[in-house]
Motif scaffolding. Sequence first.
Motif, PDB file in Angstrom:
ATOM      1  N   PHE A 242      30.049  27.485   1.745  1.00 41.16           N
ATOM      2  CA  PHE A 242      30.899  28.287   0.868  1.00 41.16           C
ATOM      3  C   PHE A 242      30.460  28.135  -0.583  1.00 41.16           C
ATOM      4  O   PHE A 242      30.376  29.111  -1.337  1.00 41.16           O
ATOM      5  CB  PHE A 242      32.361  27.846   1.032  1.00 41.16           C
ATOM      6  CG  PHE A 242      33.314  28.611   0.164  1.00 41.16           C
ATOM      7  CD1 PHE A 242      33.836  29.824   0.587  1.00 41.16           C
ATOM      8  CD2 PHE A 242      33.687  28.120  -1.089  1.00 41.16           C
ATOM      9  CE1 PHE A 242      34.714  30.543  -0.218  1.00 41.16           C
ATOM     10  CE2 PHE A 242      34.560  28.830  -1.893  1.00 41.16           C
ATOM     11  CZ  PHE A 242      35.076  30.044  -1.467  1.00 41.16           C
ATOM     12  N   ALA A 243      30.168  26.891  -0.996  1.00 36.18           N
ATOM     13  CA  ALA A 243      29.773  26.641  -2.376  1.00 36.18           C
ATOM     14  C   ALA A 243      28.448  27.323  -2.699  1.00 36.18           C
ATOM     15  O   ALA A 243      28.280  27.916  -3.772  1.00 36.18           O
ATOM     16  CB  ALA A 243      29.662  25.137  -2.627  1.00 36.18           C
ATOM     17  N   ALA A 244      27.502  27.263  -1.777  1.00 41.31           N
ATOM     18  CA  ALA A 244      26.195  27.875  -2.013  1.00 41.31           C
ATOM     19  C   ALA A 244      26.299  29.388  -2.159  1.00 41.31           C
ATOM     20  O   ALA A 244      25.494  30.014  -2.864  1.00 41.31           O
ATOM     21  CB  ALA A 244      25.238  27.515  -0.876  1.00 41.31           C
ATOM     22  N   GLU A 251      23.010  26.392 -11.940  1.00 47.27           N
ATOM     23  CA  GLU A 251      22.523  25.045 -11.641  1.00 47.27           C
ATOM     24  C   GLU A 251      23.329  24.409 -10.512  1.00 47.27           C
ATOM     25  O   GLU A 251      22.760  23.760  -9.626  1.00 47.27           O
ATOM     26  CB  GLU A 251      22.594  24.175 -12.896  1.00 47.27           C
ATOM     27  CG  GLU A 251      21.602  24.593 -13.976  1.00 47.27           C
ATOM     28  CD  GLU A 251      21.592  23.621 -15.145  1.00 47.27           C
ATOM     29  OE1 GLU A 251      22.322  22.591 -15.067  1.00 47.27           O
ATOM     30  OE2 GLU A 251      20.870  23.875 -16.114  1.00 47.27           O
ATOM     31  N   LEU A 252      24.638  24.602 -10.533  1.00 48.96           N
ATOM     32  CA  LEU A 252      25.464  24.038  -9.469  1.00 48.96           C
ATOM     33  C   LEU A 252      25.234  24.761  -8.150  1.00 48.96           C
ATOM     34  O   LEU A 252      25.286  24.147  -7.071  1.00 48.96           O
ATOM     35  CB  LEU A 252      26.944  24.101  -9.858  1.00 48.96           C
ATOM     36  CG  LEU A 252      27.374  23.164 -10.980  1.00 48.96           C
ATOM     37  CD1 LEU A 252      28.846  23.359 -11.313  1.00 48.96           C
ATOM     38  CD2 LEU A 252      27.101  21.709 -10.604  1.00 48.96           C
ATOM     39  N   ALA A 256      24.196  23.057  -4.744  1.00 44.36           N
ATOM     40  CA  ALA A 256      24.889  23.268  -3.475  1.00 44.36           C
ATOM     41  C   ALA A 256      23.913  23.701  -2.387  1.00 44.36           C
ATOM     42  O   ALA A 256      24.027  23.277  -1.224  1.00 44.36           O
ATOM     43  CB  ALA A 256      25.986  24.308  -3.649  1.00 44.36           C
ATOM     44  N   GLU A 257      22.956  24.538  -2.736  1.00 41.90           N
ATOM     45  CA  GLU A 257      21.960  24.985  -1.754  1.00 41.90           C
ATOM     46  C   GLU A 257      21.109  23.819  -1.272  1.00 41.90           C
ATOM     47  O   GLU A 257      20.822  23.698  -0.068  1.00 41.90           O
ATOM     48  CB  GLU A 257      21.089  26.086  -2.364  1.00 41.90           C
ATOM     49  CG  GLU A 257      21.847  27.394  -2.609  1.00 41.90           C
ATOM     50  CD  GLU A 257      21.048  28.376  -3.450  1.00 41.90           C
ATOM     51  OE1 GLU A 257      19.984  27.973  -3.989  1.00 41.90           O
ATOM     52  OE2 GLU A 257      21.493  29.536  -3.591  1.00 41.90           O
ATOM     53  N   ARG A 258      20.666  22.972  -2.198  1.00 45.71           N
ATOM     54  CA  ARG A 258      19.889  21.790  -1.804  1.00 45.71           C
ATOM     55  C   ARG A 258      20.721  20.865  -0.923  1.00 45.71           C
ATOM     56  O   ARG A 258      20.224  20.320   0.072  1.00 45.71           O
ATOM     57  CB  ARG A 258      19.405  21.042  -3.049  1.00 45.71           C
ATOM     58  CG  ARG A 258      18.262  21.697  -3.778  1.00 45.71           C
ATOM     59  CD  ARG A 258      17.640  20.754  -4.793  1.00 45.71           C
ATOM     60  NE  ARG A 258      18.569  20.384  -5.845  1.00 45.71           N
ATOM     61  CZ  ARG A 258      18.694  21.056  -6.988  1.00 45.71           C
ATOM     62  NH1 ARG A 258      17.952  22.133  -7.199  1.00 45.71           N
ATOM     63  NH2 ARG A 258      19.545  20.657  -7.905  1.00 45.71           N
TER      64      ARG A 258
END
Length: 289
Positions: A242-244, A251-252, A256-258
Amino acid sequence: MIRLRAALAFILLAAACGESDGGRYPLRLSLSLPGEAAELELPISAALQTALADSALFAPDGSAGATVHGEAVLSREAPEAPWILHLGVAVPDDLRSQFAVSAITSSASAGSDAFRPSAEALAEAARRAIAGLEAQCRLARGDASGLEVLLASGEPSQLLVAIRYVGDREAREHATRLLPLLRNEDTRVRVAVLDVLGSVGTRDHAAAIVREAHRLDPGATREVYRALARLGGADAVGFLRFAAANEDDPELRAEAERALTSALSGKPPSAADGPRGVDLPKLARGHRQ
């Protein structure tokens, strides 16, 4: 800041808790006060002496032994900020093998009076600050009751020591006790908890972090993602997905993706991915196994 050197001699018990009353170390402190509180030398000295008299591991001046040096400092960051009593003492000889640092520190709030702390506030701050030093000595001697004192203190500096102790010892049995600190008012404490839970926690702790995430400030978001990446599990993956997809800050979103990639692959993110959290007190890193 006007530095007033007071000939304060304190005694640190060398014997572990429960052992017979053995050798004592006089602790000679210099007292540092800001100009606005220069008249507090005697009240602070009296507060410290009283707190030492009531301590199980410390005592007022009066016994022979090798002198240990330290300092007591009263300060505040701004006129509206709370007064803080800081204590720092050299590690006693009998405990040096248990620390990787040469001094231990403890701080406690003495209230937010606009002019100067009251005698009552100073007495309470002295009691809590000395209790923090005592707790660290107990931990160094293998007495886990010191951790309880630090966690119950409510003082950010003492909480940071407790959190780092859990992390350094990889004390997974204490990880759940850190969860309430995710709601602590101090950002340093919240970030430190996330850092340590990411290292020693379980997927149950990941679920707890997800439940608390909406209450955390943006300053802790990066550490939330990194902790969940290391913990993994369905709750972590769902939150990171959800965050990604929805994070507004570029940057965030990249963080989140990483983190999502790490959580899905089961490979924790590298420590070289960037600075995490805040710099914790050196003392907190100092306890050795």
